[in-house]
Motif scaffolding. Structure first.
Motif, short mmCIF file in Angstrom:
data_model
loop_
_atom_site.label_atom_id
_atom_site.label_comp_id
_atom_site.label_asym_id
_atom_site.label_seq_id
_atom_site.Cartn_x
_atom_site.Cartn_y
_atom_site.Cartn_z
N ALA A 196 -44.92 -36.16 -41.32
CA ALA A 196 -45.45 -35.27 -40.29
C ALA A 196 -46.34 -36.04 -39.31
O ALA A 196 -46.27 -35.83 -38.10
CB ALA A 196 -46.21 -34.12 -40.93
N GLU A 197 -47.18 -36.93 -39.84
CA GLU A 197 -48.04 -37.74 -38.97
C GLU A 197 -47.20 -38.61 -38.05
O GLU A 197 -47.57 -38.84 -36.90
CB GLU A 197 -48.98 -38.61 -39.79
CG GLU A 197 -50.19 -37.90 -40.32
CD GLU A 197 -51.20 -38.83 -40.98
OE1 GLU A 197 -50.90 -40.04 -41.16
OE2 GLU A 197 -52.28 -38.35 -41.32
N ASP A 198 -46.08 -39.10 -38.57
CA ASP A 198 -45.22 -39.96 -37.75
C ASP A 198 -44.73 -39.25 -36.50
O ASP A 198 -44.53 -39.87 -35.46
CB ASP A 198 -44.02 -40.47 -38.56
CG ASP A 198 -44.40 -41.60 -39.50
OD1 ASP A 198 -45.50 -42.18 -39.36
OD2 ASP A 198 -43.58 -41.92 -40.40
N THR A 199 -44.55 -37.94 -36.59
CA THR A 199 -44.09 -37.20 -35.41
C THR A 199 -45.19 -37.15 -34.35
O THR A 199 -44.89 -37.01 -33.17
CB THR A 199 -43.67 -35.76 -35.76
OG1 THR A 199 -44.80 -35.02 -36.22
CG2 THR A 199 -42.57 -35.74 -36.81
N ILE A 200 -46.44 -37.28 -34.78
CA ILE A 200 -47.57 -37.21 -33.84
C ILE A 200 -47.96 -38.58 -33.34
O ILE A 200 -48.23 -38.78 -32.17
CB ILE A 200 -48.76 -36.49 -34.50
CG1 ILE A 200 -48.39 -35.05 -34.77
CG2 ILE A 200 -50.00 -36.58 -33.63
CD1 ILE A 200 -49.32 -34.33 -35.69
N VAL A 201 -48.02 -39.54 -34.24
CA VAL A 201 -48.46 -40.89 -33.85
C VAL A 201 -47.26 -41.82 -33.64
O VAL A 201 -47.42 -43.03 -33.63
CB VAL A 201 -49.45 -41.49 -34.88
CG1 VAL A 201 -50.72 -40.67 -34.94
CG2 VAL A 201 -48.83 -41.62 -36.25
N GLY A 202 -46.11 -41.26 -33.44
CA GLY A 202 -44.91 -42.05 -33.21
C GLY A 202 -45.00 -42.93 -31.97
O GLY A 202 -44.24 -43.89 -31.83
N CYS A 203 -45.92 -42.61 -31.08
CA CYS A 203 -46.09 -43.42 -29.88
C CYS A 203 -46.77 -44.77 -30.18
O CYS A 203 -46.79 -45.66 -29.35
CB CYS A 203 -46.90 -42.65 -28.83
SG CYS A 203 -48.56 -42.22 -29.38
N LEU A 204 -47.31 -44.89 -31.38
CA LEU A 204 -47.96 -46.14 -31.78
C LEU A 204 -46.97 -47.02 -32.54
O LEU A 204 -46.34 -46.55 -33.48
CB LEU A 204 -49.17 -45.86 -32.68
CG LEU A 204 -50.28 -44.97 -32.12
CD1 LEU A 204 -51.36 -44.75 -33.16
CD2 LEU A 204 -50.87 -45.56 -30.85
N ASP A 205 -46.90 -48.28 -32.16
CA ASP A 205 -46.06 -49.19 -32.94
C ASP A 205 -46.83 -49.64 -34.18
O ASP A 205 -48.00 -49.30 -34.37
CB ASP A 205 -45.57 -50.37 -32.10
CG ASP A 205 -46.69 -51.26 -31.57
OD1 ASP A 205 -47.79 -51.31 -32.19
OD2 ASP A 205 -46.47 -51.94 -30.55
N LYS A 206 -46.17 -50.40 -35.04
CA LYS A 206 -46.77 -50.81 -36.31
C LYS A 206 -48.06 -51.59 -36.09
O LYS A 206 -49.05 -51.39 -36.80
CB LYS A 206 -45.77 -51.64 -37.12
CG LYS A 206 -46.27 -51.98 -38.49
CD LYS A 206 -45.23 -52.68 -39.32
CE LYS A 206 -45.87 -53.02 -40.66
NZ LYS A 206 -44.97 -53.17 -41.73
N GLU A 207 -48.08 -52.45 -35.10
CA GLU A 207 -49.28 -53.24 -34.81
C GLU A 207 -50.44 -52.34 -34.38
O GLU A 207 -51.58 -52.51 -34.82
CB GLU A 207 -48.96 -54.26 -33.72
CG GLU A 207 -50.11 -55.21 -33.42
CD GLU A 207 -49.73 -56.21 -32.35
OE1 GLU A 207 -50.48 -56.32 -31.36
OE2 GLU A 207 -48.68 -56.88 -32.51
N ASP A 208 -50.16 -51.35 -33.52
CA ASP A 208 -51.20 -50.40 -33.08
C ASP A 208 -51.75 -49.62 -34.26
O ASP A 208 -52.96 -49.40 -34.38
CB ASP A 208 -50.64 -49.42 -32.05
CG ASP A 208 -50.45 -50.04 -30.68
OD1 ASP A 208 -51.08 -51.08 -30.40
OD2 ASP A 208 -49.67 -49.47 -29.88
N ARG A 209 -50.86 -49.17 -35.14
CA ARG A 209 -51.29 -48.40 -36.32
C ARG A 209 -52.17 -49.24 -37.23
O ARG A 209 -53.20 -48.76 -37.72
CB ARG A 209 -50.09 -47.88 -37.10
CG ARG A 209 -49.34 -46.79 -36.41
CD ARG A 209 -48.16 -46.37 -37.23
NE ARG A 209 -47.30 -45.49 -36.47
CZ ARG A 209 -46.56 -44.56 -37.02
NH1 ARG A 209 -46.54 -44.38 -38.31
NH2 ARG A 209 -45.80 -43.79 -36.26
N THR A 210 -51.76 -50.47 -37.45
CA THR A 210 -52.55 -51.37 -38.31
C THR A 210 -53.92 -51.60 -37.70
O THR A 210 -54.94 -51.55 -38.39
CB THR A 210 -51.80 -52.71 -38.50
OG1 THR A 210 -50.53 -52.44 -39.10
CG2 THR A 210 -52.60 -53.66 -39.37
#
Length: 157
Positions: free
Chosen positions: A129-143
């Motif tokens: 569910a979070e992925d649908t919201i923060v999907g605009c962030l790539d893996k580097e941004d999330r980290t």
């Protein structure tokens, strides 16, 4: 500069000025949380959980034998507020409560197999569910975001 002499009807469809709030970290964190929390609530409700009961179950699952005082500290909650949640989790068969042999006034909390499975399933659903919201962030941004949030949290200890 905002025009104060416009009537509310004249402002329809116009952007609202914000010269302060958008620059405040706490405000931005709250706005992001307000995007994620309803989705988490909906996903957890499918399994009969609330955010707070999932949080308790998750900490108990990761820390078998934790006592209520430690759980309250980990969640930054009042110990007395946990009683109802712990009772609900125990009555649902998600956790077990056993007296601590060295101090019979304290209870060790442990997730049951059913509780561990529920926590894992619910955690997967929340991540999706979070992925649908923060999907605009790539893996580097999330980290990077997680690292910054951890540093902010570490400031309180």
């Amino acid at each position: 500069m905002p025009q104060l002499d416009k009537s509310p009807d004249d402002r329809v469809g116009q952007n609202v000025e914000d010269t302060v709030l958008g620059d405040l970290i706490g405000y931005r964190l709250k706005r992001a949380y307000m995007q994620i929390q309803p989705v988490a609530q909906q996903v957890l409700a499918e399994d009969g959980l609330r955010v707070v009961s999932f949080s308790c179950l998750s900490i108990i699952t990761d820390n078998p034998g934790i006592v209520q005082t430690e759980l309250a500290a980990a969640l930054q909650m009042e110990r007395s507020n946990l009683v109802v949640i712990i009772d609900e989790l125990e009555q649902s068969g998600f956790i077990a409560r056993k007296k601590v042999p060295t101090d019979r006034r304290r209870y060790a909390l442990t997730a049951t197999l059913r509780g561990r499975r529920l926590r894992d399933r619910a955690a997967d659903k929340i991540r999706q569910a979070e992925d649908t919201i923060v999907g605009c962030l790539d893996k580097e941004d999330r980290t990077r975001l997680m690292a910054v949030l951890e540093r902010l949290e570490d400031q309180r200890t």
